[in-house]
Design a protein around this motif. Structure first.
Motif, short mmCIF file in Angstrom:
data_model
loop_
_atom_site.label_atom_id
_atom_site.label_comp_id
_atom_site.label_asym_id
_atom_site.label_seq_id
_atom_site.Cartn_x
_atom_site.Cartn_y
_atom_site.Cartn_z
N PRO A 207 38.89 32.66 46.74
CA PRO A 207 39.61 33.33 45.66
C PRO A 207 39.88 32.29 44.57
O PRO A 207 40.12 31.12 44.91
N ILE A 208 39.79 32.68 43.32
CA ILE A 208 39.95 31.68 42.27
C ILE A 208 41.41 31.20 42.23
O ILE A 208 41.69 30.05 41.92
N GLU A 209 42.33 32.08 42.59
CA GLU A 209 43.71 31.62 42.83
C GLU A 209 43.82 31.22 44.29
O GLU A 209 43.66 32.06 45.18
N VAL B 95 38.25 43.29 34.33
CA VAL B 95 39.43 42.65 34.92
C VAL B 95 39.64 43.24 36.31
O VAL B 95 39.91 44.42 36.44
N GLN B 96 39.46 42.43 37.33
CA GLN B 96 39.89 42.89 38.65
C GLN B 96 41.21 42.20 38.97
O GLN B 96 42.26 42.69 38.61
N CYS B 97 41.15 41.04 39.61
CA CYS B 97 42.44 40.38 39.87
C CYS B 97 43.00 39.79 38.59
O CYS B 97 44.20 39.60 38.46
N GLY B 98 42.15 39.47 37.65
CA GLY B 98 42.62 38.98 36.36
C GLY B 98 42.89 37.49 36.30
O GLY B 98 43.30 36.98 35.26
N TYR B 99 42.65 36.79 37.39
CA TYR B 99 42.99 35.37 37.40
C TYR B 99 41.99 34.56 36.57
O TYR B 99 42.36 33.58 35.92
N CYS B 100 40.74 34.98 36.57
CA CYS B 100 39.73 34.27 35.78
C CYS B 100 39.73 34.76 34.34
O CYS B 100 39.06 34.18 33.50
N THR B 101 40.43 35.87 34.08
CA THR B 101 40.28 36.57 32.81
C THR B 101 40.65 35.73 31.58
O THR B 101 39.88 35.71 30.62
N CYS B 132 34.11 33.72 38.72
CA CYS B 132 34.87 34.92 39.06
C CYS B 132 34.38 35.36 40.42
O CYS B 132 33.18 35.46 40.64
N ARG B 133 35.29 35.58 41.34
CA ARG B 133 34.86 35.99 42.67
C ARG B 133 34.99 37.50 42.86
O ARG B 133 34.56 38.03 43.88
N CYS B 134 35.62 38.19 41.93
CA CYS B 134 35.90 39.62 42.15
C CYS B 134 34.84 40.55 41.59
O CYS B 134 34.51 41.55 42.20
N THR B 135 34.36 40.27 40.39
CA THR B 135 33.64 41.32 39.65
C THR B 135 32.13 41.29 39.83
O THR B 135 31.47 42.26 39.51
N GLY B 136 31.58 40.15 40.24
CA GLY B 136 30.12 40.04 40.19
C GLY B 136 29.61 39.87 38.77
O GLY B 136 28.41 39.99 38.53
S1 FES Z 1 38.72 39.08 38.28
FE1 FES Z 1 39.33 37.99 40.04
S2 FES Z 1 38.40 36.09 39.77
FE2 FES Z 1 37.63 37.23 38.14
#
Ligand code: FES
Ligand code: FES
Lengths: 774, 154
Positions: A207-209, B95-101, B132-136
């Motif tokens: 996870p990036i966080e 935006v999934q988790c938004g941490y990389c956003t 980004c690990r969420c969106t692909g």
């Molecule tokens: S939206 Fe989760 S890391 Fe990019």
């Protein structure tokens, strides 16, 4: 419930409720919420893979100005438990305490400090003197049960809390088996028997966080923990257990989460922050750095032996799957991940005879855990590569082979009953499947008939591969989700759910379910999730449960609220409540009669028969309806360098009703790319002492935009009668496809089978060389 | 030592110690959209603009940005009028988790300033260092292209 399809909110790609706040860079994550006077935690980690701690001298660290607490095994209670964020009693062994007298992998915890600054905390860590007695280490899972090898959990108080096999003296963290039918007959009847071994690697969620939490002592003697977790309520229960506190003294809050993928279904760092906060009386912030994140939890590496039989017409005679899972230094999720190798994989085909055995063993390597796909990922690699091989052996199109053998609607599998979560599973029959459609639509999108079997000339060969998959939706008769809804003056509603949105969009999806029932837009639903003081319980975000399980809890609560609203409206309109319908923010009762939700709320709160229109509901399921999927990969293999490139990837998914199609696509795309990255490059490398050599993004590569192939997602709608508005799950299934689909595509391109992952250039070249030598 | 910079067009003075990273100083000063992902320059979560160029705040020492203009996502649009990139990110499901956003947005912002009509290849190139690990990534790339198109029209 009737499959009504003309939904107003469900089935629409409404924007995520938290989307804009996140895009504006809002201070919404744990690390953004630090109070004044916050201390920083650091952990001292073991440099040895296996050692006994002879002594710890923390006196110098304790004396350092600005250091407010130092904790280690010598000054904390020993409470054996598991870090697995599972329901109680957990099916994972109690082989862990906050700090032990032994360390079991490089990176295991030894002590922790809280200090005024991160630098000071680092300095304090460096000032702690530890004397180790080094022990022989065990790295090879195949040797784990041999006599004479080091015993990793030799402490007398490790145990299991439900009746399941556990033999720490033989490094055996779990064992499960099942058999239906006579295997001699299975092989006797078969015209073709294939018996192979598959090997998967250590990998991480990244996870990036990273894992991060904040523990704050409150004025009333309670402790608040704000944490990046998938399992808020399990954090409360398990930290209470560690502290030997009642849960009532803990308040656990989940802010926005920067991704989890299973890594955060683990109560891994909250205990440290909590102890430090209590010792120092100050808020304590604990964030793993990237190298520590790699040592947090991983995907269990596995060795899977798979034997399958069929007749020459492609009908199956039997399957025998034998799983050896390396759980690393602790047994968290060991049993259940290995169970899933069977329970999520074997029912996909109509095997007349089934044998399954899975063991997880301890080694002195990093710890396995929950990771999206949860064992199914590893076992689908084995199963789907072997199905491809079987089809090729009899000259049948692998696609037709699947169409012939996959489970159908109304059918069941003995595996559902035989394999559960450490106990028996729950019998179920398939209520919905769009797999045949997925196969057909996916094949068309990739150009299956046109392009397969045409590797082309020159050193770069092209190939196509496919696989089929299923997963589950929640853990039947184990998982519970709950929701509360109350109505406000303006006809809006607070939706309180225990469910944990970790970036997946579940707050939005659950809000959509409530909005659909209540006949309002998303602007009228205020979602609050996962706060142990505020929201009802939910097991949390795992086992692909939230939409299917918690969504149904929301639907039930909303139906109850709707009933209460209609009662008030009926009184106001002078009609029967049976004639009332909720739509467009009002209650409508036939020709021209309507009253707005705001008027109803005002009346119920202030005017007549005052009461709070509100309801809560819980839901457990008796089924875990599988989503189904067919995946197709088009690859290029460079025979000179061994480099494999995915050109195009198609995932056709039946997740029932997609409550929010765009979010369902996003889940699929994210899972697929993670899976491709896992198949082609992600892998832990260790030195001979068991230390991870590539614990950074520079050395442990995950895919970025430049590596991205053309991704095509096709949602194939079905209607699952037991899910909210026909929904099943979507989050996990798609990570399972790339490894087998790519391996099969490599075979189509160059005629070699890769059964050891990841498919690095070196492995591909070695396989090509081996073929050339034949 | 004292550092004078402009953050989001506002002159600020920081008192920093020599080894302090720009990432830590920005976060301490309340620019919390700048995220920690690795601290080693490998993930892009800490991306900020320095004189308009996307850079890693975890690789820069605060002392290195003396006199420069720094931009963070806090300056991109307002609550009532978000930047077209932000709107497109939300609409496209980027935006999934938004941490990389925040990092993605700034990398995209820097790209569009240089190249208002990027091809898909250009976008991939510009965002390559942002993980980004969420969106692909697919929806992120779509969002950047959509924003570029809209900005070109207005
Ligand atoms: S939206 Fe989760 S890391 Fe990019
Ligand atoms: S935190 Fe700066 S690049 Fe990762």
């Amino acid at each position: 419930m009737s499959p009504k399809r003309d939904f107003k909110v469900v089935g629409h790609s409404v924007p995520k409720v938290d989307g804009m706040a996140l895009a504006r860079g809002g201070a919404l994550f744990c690390a953004d919420l630090l109070p004044d006077g916050c201390l920083y935690a650091r952990v001292l980690r073991s440099p040895h893979a296996h050692a006994r701690i002879k002594s710890i001298d923390a006196s110098e660290a304790e004396k350092m100005p600005g250091v407010h607490a130092v904790i280690h095994h010598g000054n904390l209670p020993r409470v054996m438990r598991t870090t697995a964020g599972q329901g109680a009693p957990e099916p994972s062994p109690y082989d862990f305490t906050t700090f032990d007298v032994k360390v079991r992998f490089v990176g295991d915890r030894v002590a922790a400090v809280a200090a005024e600054s991160p630098e000071l905390a680092e300095a304090a860590i460096a000032a702690i003197r530890v004397e180790y007695e080094q022990l022989e280490a065990l790295f090879d899972p195949r040797r784990a049960k041999q006599p004479g090898v080091p015993v990793i959990h030799d402490e007398p108080d490790c145990k299991v809390v439900i009746p399941i096999p556990y033999e720490p003296g033989r490094n055996l963290a779990s064992h499960v088996d099942m058999q239906v039918g006579d295997m001699e007959q299975a092989w006797g009847e078969a015209d073709v028997v294939v018996d192979r071994e598959y090997v998967t690697q250590y990998a991480q969620h990244t996870p990036i966080e990273p894992h991060v939490c904040l523990a704050e002592p409150l004025a009333d003697g309670r402790l608040r923990i704000t944490t990046s977790t998938q399992v808020t309520f399990h954090v409360r229960r398990i930290v209470a257990q560690a502290l030997e506190w009642p849960v009532s003294r803990l308040h656990v809050v989940k802010p926005r989460i920067g991704g989890g993928f299973g890594a955060k279904q683990e109560v891994l760092i909250e205990d440290v922050a909590a102890f430090l906060a209590l010792r120092s009386g100050r808020p304590v912030f604990f964030e793993l750095d990237r190298s520590e994140e790699f040592l947090s939890r991983t995907r269990h590496p596995m060795i899977i032996r798979l034997k399958t039989g069929m007749k020459s017409d492609g009908s199956l005679t039997g399957v025998d799957m034998d799983v050896l899972s390396n759980t690393g230094a602790y047994g968290t999720h060991g049993l259940t991940v290995s169970c899933n190798c069977g329970s999520k994989v074997l029912p996909l085909y109509r095997w007349p005879r089934i044998k399954f055995q899975a063991e997880s063993v301890y080694t002195n390597l990093p710890v396995g855990g929950a990771y999206r796909g949860y064992g199914a990922t590893q076992a689908y690699f084995a199963m789907e590569v072997q199905m491809d091989e079987m089809a090729c052996t009899i000259g049948m199109d692998p696609l037709d082979f699947r169409l012939k053998n996959h489970i159908r609607k109304g059918e069941t599998s003995p595996v559902f009953k035989a394999l559960g979560e450490g106990s028996e599973g729950v019998e179920q029959s398939i209520g919905s499947t769009g797999l045949a459609q997925c196969i057909k639509k996916g094949a068309r999108a990739i150009g299956w008939k046109r392009k397969r079997g045409k590797p082309g000339k020159g050193p770069i060969k092209r190939g196509l591969g496919m696989c089929t998959l299923m997963q589950g939706s929640s853990i039947p008769e184990v998982d519970m989700g709950a929701a509360s809804i109350k109505m406000n003056e303006d006809g809006s509603f607070n939706l309180l759910v225990g469910a944990t949105d970790l970036g997946t969009g579940s707050d939005t999806v659950l809000g959509q379910v409530a909005a659909e029932v209540l006949g309002v837009g998303m602007d009228k639903i205020v979602v609050r999730s996962s706060d142990t003081d505020v929201t009802p319980f939910d097991v949390g975000a795992y086992a692909s449960s939230t939409t299917y399980l918690s969504g149904e809890a929301v639907r039930k609560a909303a139906l109850d609220v709707a009933r209460q609203i209609k009662k008030v409206a009926a009184d106001m309109l002078g009609v029967s409540h049976r004639d009332c319908e909720l739509e467009g923010g009002a209650v409508v009762a036939g020709a021209g009669k309507s009253v707005s939700l705001a008027e109803i709320a005002m009346r119920s709160l202030y005017e007549k028969d005052q009461h709070q229109i509100a309801a809560h509901a819980s839901h457990i399921t008796h089924k875990s309806p599988p989503p189904f999927s067919a995946h197709f990969a088009e690859v290029e293999v460079d025979c000179e360098t061994g480099l494999v490139k995915v050109r195009k990837y198609v995932a056709a998914v039946d997740c029932g009703t997609a409550i929010n199609p765009r979010l369902a696509e996003g889940q699929t795309e994210g899972g697929v790319l993670n899976g491709i990255s896992y198949a082609l490059c992600e892998e832990y490398l260790f030195d001979e002492k068991g230390r991870m050599r590539n614990d950074s993004f520079r050395d442990y590569k995950i895919f970025s935009t430049r590596d991205l192939p053309e991704l095509v997602t096709i949602l194939v709608p079905t209607y699952e009668p037991t899910g909210p508005y026909g929904a099943k799950s979507v989050s996990e299934i798609c990570i399972n496809g790339p490894m087998p689909a790519i391996s099969n595509a490599i075979f189509d391109a160059v005629g070699v089978r890769l059964r050891t992952a990841p498919f690095t250039p070196e492995r591909v070249l070695a396989a090509l060389d081996a073929k050339g030598a034949e | 030592m004292e550092i004078h910079v402009k953050v989001n067009d506002k002159p600020v003075t920081w008192n920093v110690s020599p080894g302090e990273k720009l990432l830590d100083v920005l976060r301490r000063d309340g620019y919390l959209s700048v995220k920690f992902g690795c601290g080693e320059g490998d993930c892009g979560a800490c991306t900020v603009l320095v004189d308009g160029r996307a850079m890693r705040a975890c690789l820069l020492l605060a002392g290195q940005v003396e006199g420069r203009a720094i931009t963070t996502v806090e300056a991109l649009g307002t609550p009532d009028a978000p930047h077209p990139l932000q709107t497109a990110f939300v609409e496209c499901g980027a935006v999934q988790c938004g941490y990389c956003t925040p990092g993605m947005l700034l990398a995209a912002y820097a790209l569009l300033r240089e190249n208002p009509k990027p091809s898909e290849e250009d976008v991939r190139e510009a965002l390559d260092g942002n993980l980004c690990r969420c969106t692909g990534y697919k929806k992120i790339i779509e969002a950047v292209l959509l924003a570029a198109e809209r900005m070109g029209r207005s």
